[in-house]
Design a protein around this motif. Structure first.
Motif, PDB file in Angstrom:
ATOM      1  N   UNK A 239       0.849  -1.203   0.000  1.00 29.96           N
ATOM      2  CA  UNK A 239       0.000   0.000   0.000  1.00 29.96           C
ATOM      3  C   UNK A 239       0.872   1.236   0.000  1.00 29.96           C
ATOM      4  N   UNK A 240       0.417   2.252  -0.704  1.00 28.75           N
ATOM      5  CA  UNK A 240       1.096   3.536  -0.752  1.00 28.75           C
ATOM      6  C   UNK A 240       0.098   4.609  -0.327  1.00 28.75           C
ATOM      7  N   UNK A 241       0.541   5.485   0.564  1.00 24.85           N
ATOM      8  CA  UNK A 241      -0.322   6.549   1.081  1.00 24.85           C
ATOM      9  C   UNK A 241       0.372   7.882   0.880  1.00 24.85           C
ATOM     10  N   UNK A 242      -0.138   8.666  -0.070  1.00 21.74           N
ATOM     11  CA  UNK A 242       0.438   9.979  -0.365  1.00 21.74           C
ATOM     12  C   UNK A 242      -0.205  11.049   0.507  1.00 21.74           C
ATOM     13  N   UNK A 243       0.584  12.042   0.865  1.00 23.22           N
ATOM     14  CA  UNK A 243       0.084  13.157   1.659  1.00 23.22           C
ATOM     15  C   UNK A 243       0.924  14.390   1.395  1.00 23.22           C
ATOM     16  N   UNK A 244       0.452  15.533   1.889  1.00 22.50           N
ATOM     17  CA  UNK A 244       1.231  16.753   1.800  1.00 22.50           C
ATOM     18  C   UNK A 244       0.737  17.760   0.785  1.00 22.50           C
ATOM     19  N   UNK A 245      -0.268  17.403   0.017  1.00 23.42           N
ATOM     20  CA  UNK A 245      -0.785  18.347  -0.954  1.00 23.42           C
ATOM     21  C   UNK A 245      -1.521  19.491  -0.287  1.00 23.42           C
ATOM     22  N   UNK A 246      -1.853  20.500  -1.074  1.00 21.16           N
ATOM     23  CA  UNK A 246      -2.565  21.643  -0.535  1.00 21.16           C
ATOM     24  C   UNK A 246      -2.557  22.800  -1.500  1.00 21.16           C
ATOM     25  N   UNK A 247      -2.957  23.951  -0.998  1.00 21.34           N
ATOM     26  CA  UNK A 247      -3.015  25.177  -1.782  1.00 21.34           C
ATOM     27  C   UNK A 247      -1.797  26.036  -1.450  1.00 21.34           C
ATOM     28  N   UNK A 248      -1.105  26.477  -2.476  1.00 15.39           N
ATOM     29  CA  UNK A 248       0.084  27.297  -2.280  1.00 15.39           C
ATOM     30  C   UNK A 248       0.133  28.359  -3.372  1.00 15.39           C
TER      31      UNK A 248
ATOM     32  N   UNK B  32       5.737  16.713  -0.590  1.00 16.70           N
ATOM     33  CA  UNK B  32       4.854  15.562  -0.591  1.00 16.70           C
ATOM     34  C   UNK B  32       5.566  14.365   0.027  1.00 16.70           C
ATOM     35  N   UNK B  33       4.788  13.538   0.704  1.00 15.38           N
ATOM     36  CA  UNK B  33       5.310  12.308   1.278  1.00 15.38           C
ATOM     37  C   UNK B  33       4.470  11.135   0.806  1.00 15.38           C
ATOM     38  N   UNK B  34       5.094   9.978   0.741  1.00 15.04           N
ATOM     39  CA  UNK B  34       4.364   8.767   0.374  1.00 15.04           C
ATOM     40  C   UNK B  34       4.876   7.631   1.244  1.00 15.04           C
ATOM     41  N   UNK B  35       4.012   7.134   2.100  1.00 14.78           N
ATOM     42  CA  UNK B  35       4.369   6.048   3.003  1.00 14.78           C
ATOM     43  C   UNK B  35       4.060   4.708   2.357  1.00 14.78           C
ATOM     44  N   UNK B  36       5.029   3.812   2.397  1.00 10.03           N
ATOM     45  CA  UNK B  36       4.940   2.484   1.784  1.00 10.03           C
ATOM     46  C   UNK B  36       4.774   1.454   2.881  1.00 10.03           C
ATOM     47  N   UNK B  37       3.906   0.484   2.671  1.00 12.78           N
ATOM     48  CA  UNK B  37       3.741  -0.590   3.649  1.00 12.78           C
ATOM     49  C   UNK B  37       3.331  -1.881   2.963  1.00 12.78           C
ATOM     50  N   UNK B  38       3.570  -2.992   3.629  1.00 11.76           N
ATOM     51  CA  UNK B  38       3.127  -4.276   3.122  1.00 11.76           C
ATOM     52  C   UNK B  38       4.099  -4.979   2.206  1.00 11.76           C
ATOM     53  N   UNK B  39       5.306  -4.490   2.098  1.00  6.58           N
ATOM     54  CA  UNK B  39       6.295  -5.115   1.234  1.00  6.58           C
ATOM     55  C   UNK B  39       7.686  -4.670   1.607  1.00  6.58           C
ATOM     56  N   UNK B  40       8.661  -5.059   0.793  1.00  8.27           N
ATOM     57  CA  UNK B  40      10.049  -4.679   1.046  1.00  8.27           C
ATOM     58  C   UNK B  40      10.359  -3.420   0.252  1.00  8.27           C
ATOM     59  N   UNK B  41      10.351  -2.292   0.941  1.00  8.32           N
ATOM     60  CA  UNK B  41      10.483  -0.982   0.312  1.00  8.32           C
ATOM     61  C   UNK B  41      11.724  -0.890  -0.566  1.00  8.32           C
ATOM     62  N   UNK B  42      12.828  -1.400  -0.070  1.00 10.70           N
ATOM     63  CA  UNK B  42      14.106  -1.269  -0.760  1.00 10.70           C
ATOM     64  C   UNK B  42      14.193  -2.032  -2.073  1.00 10.70           C
ATOM     65  N   UNK B  43      13.203  -2.822  -2.404  1.00 13.65           N
ATOM     66  CA  UNK B  43      13.213  -3.572  -3.659  1.00 13.65           C
ATOM     67  C   UNK B  43      12.575  -2.787  -4.806  1.00 13.65           C
ATOM     68  N   UNK B  44      11.968  -1.672  -4.486  1.00  9.34           N
ATOM     69  CA  UNK B  44      11.170  -0.950  -5.480  1.00  9.34           C
ATOM     70  C   UNK B  44      11.787   0.389  -5.874  1.00  9.34           C
ATOM     71  N   UNK B  45      11.743   0.660  -7.167  1.00  7.42           N
ATOM     72  CA  UNK B  45      11.948   2.023  -7.638  1.00  7.42           C
ATOM     73  C   UNK B  45      10.638   2.772  -7.359  1.00  7.42           C
ATOM     74  N   UNK B  46      10.740   4.044  -7.045  1.00  8.78           N
ATOM     75  CA  UNK B  46       9.559   4.842  -6.746  1.00  8.78           C
ATOM     76  C   UNK B  46       9.426   5.998  -7.719  1.00  8.78           C
ATOM     77  N   UNK B  47       8.212   6.316  -8.039  1.00 11.64           N
ATOM     78  CA  UNK B  47       7.963   7.438  -8.928  1.00 11.64           C
ATOM     79  C   UNK B  47       6.846   8.324  -8.414  1.00 11.64           C
ATOM     80  N   UNK B  48       6.927   9.583  -8.780  1.00  5.82           N
ATOM     81  CA  UNK B  48       5.823  10.525  -8.556  1.00  5.82           C
ATOM     82  C   UNK B  48       5.270  10.902  -9.936  1.00  5.82           C
ATOM     83  N   UNK B  49       4.001  10.723 -10.098  1.00  3.10           N
ATOM     84  CA  UNK B  49       3.290  11.128 -11.300  1.00  3.10           C
ATOM     85  C   UNK B  49       2.335  12.252 -10.938  1.00  3.10           C
TER      86      UNK B  49
END
Length: 125
Positions: free
Chosen positions: A2-11, A19-36
Motif C-alpha cells: 500500500x502507498x499513502x500519499x500526503x502533503x498536498x494543498x493550496x500554495x 509531498x510524502x508517500x508512506x509504503x507498507x506491506x512489502x520490502x520498500x528497498x526492492x522498489x523504484x519509486x515514482x511521482x506522477x
C-alpha cells in the motif's frame, strides 16, 4: 503493498510544498519509486523517479531544478520537494512503486505495480 500519499494543498506561485508517500506491506528497498501527476483534462505523467537504493534519479524536463525526489529506506517513505511552484504544477500527484528494471520504461504508467491514492496540489497565481 500500500502507498499513502500526503502533503498536498493550496500554495501561491513561487511557494514550496513537500509531498510524502508512506509504503507498507512489502520490502520498500526492492522498489523504484515514482511521482506522477495528472492535471484536469491531461494524461498522467511522470514527474520524478528514484531507484531502489536511492542513487539514481530522473526528472521530467518541466520540473528539473525545482523538484527533488528522495527516499528514506529506513522509514519506507519517498518524498517530493517542490520549490518555485507554478500554476502549471497544479494537479493530483500520485506515488507509485515499480519492481522492474531502472530504465526509460519508468516513464510509463504500466511499469508500476502499485499506486497511491493521490494528493491534490493547487498553485494559485
Amino acid at each position: 503493498v500500500q502507498l499513502q500519499a500526503s502533503g498536498g494543498g493550496l500554495v501561491q506561485a513561487g511557494g514550496s510544498l513537500r509531498l510524502s508517500c508512506a509504503f507498507s506491506g512489502g520490502t520498500f528497498g526492492r522498489y523504484h519509486l515514482g511521482w506522477f501527476r495528472q492535471a484536469p483534462g491531461k494524461e498522467r505523467e511522470l514527474v520524478a523517479a528514484i531507484s531502489s537504493g536511492g542513487a539514481l534519479t530522473d526528472y521530467a524536463d518541466s520540473v528539473k531544478g525545482r523538484f527533488t525526489i528522495s527516499r528514506d529506506n529506513a522509514k519506507s517513505t519517498v518524498f517530493l520537494q517542490m520549490n518555485s511552484l507554478k500554476s502549471e504544477d497544479t494537479a493530483v500527484y500520485y506515488c507509485a512503486a515499480s519492481s522492474g528494471s531502472w530504465s526509460v520504461t519508468l516513464y510509463r504508467m504500466r511499469s508500476y505495480d502499485y499506486w497511491g491514492q493521490g494528493t491534490l496540489v493547487t498553485v494559485s497565481s
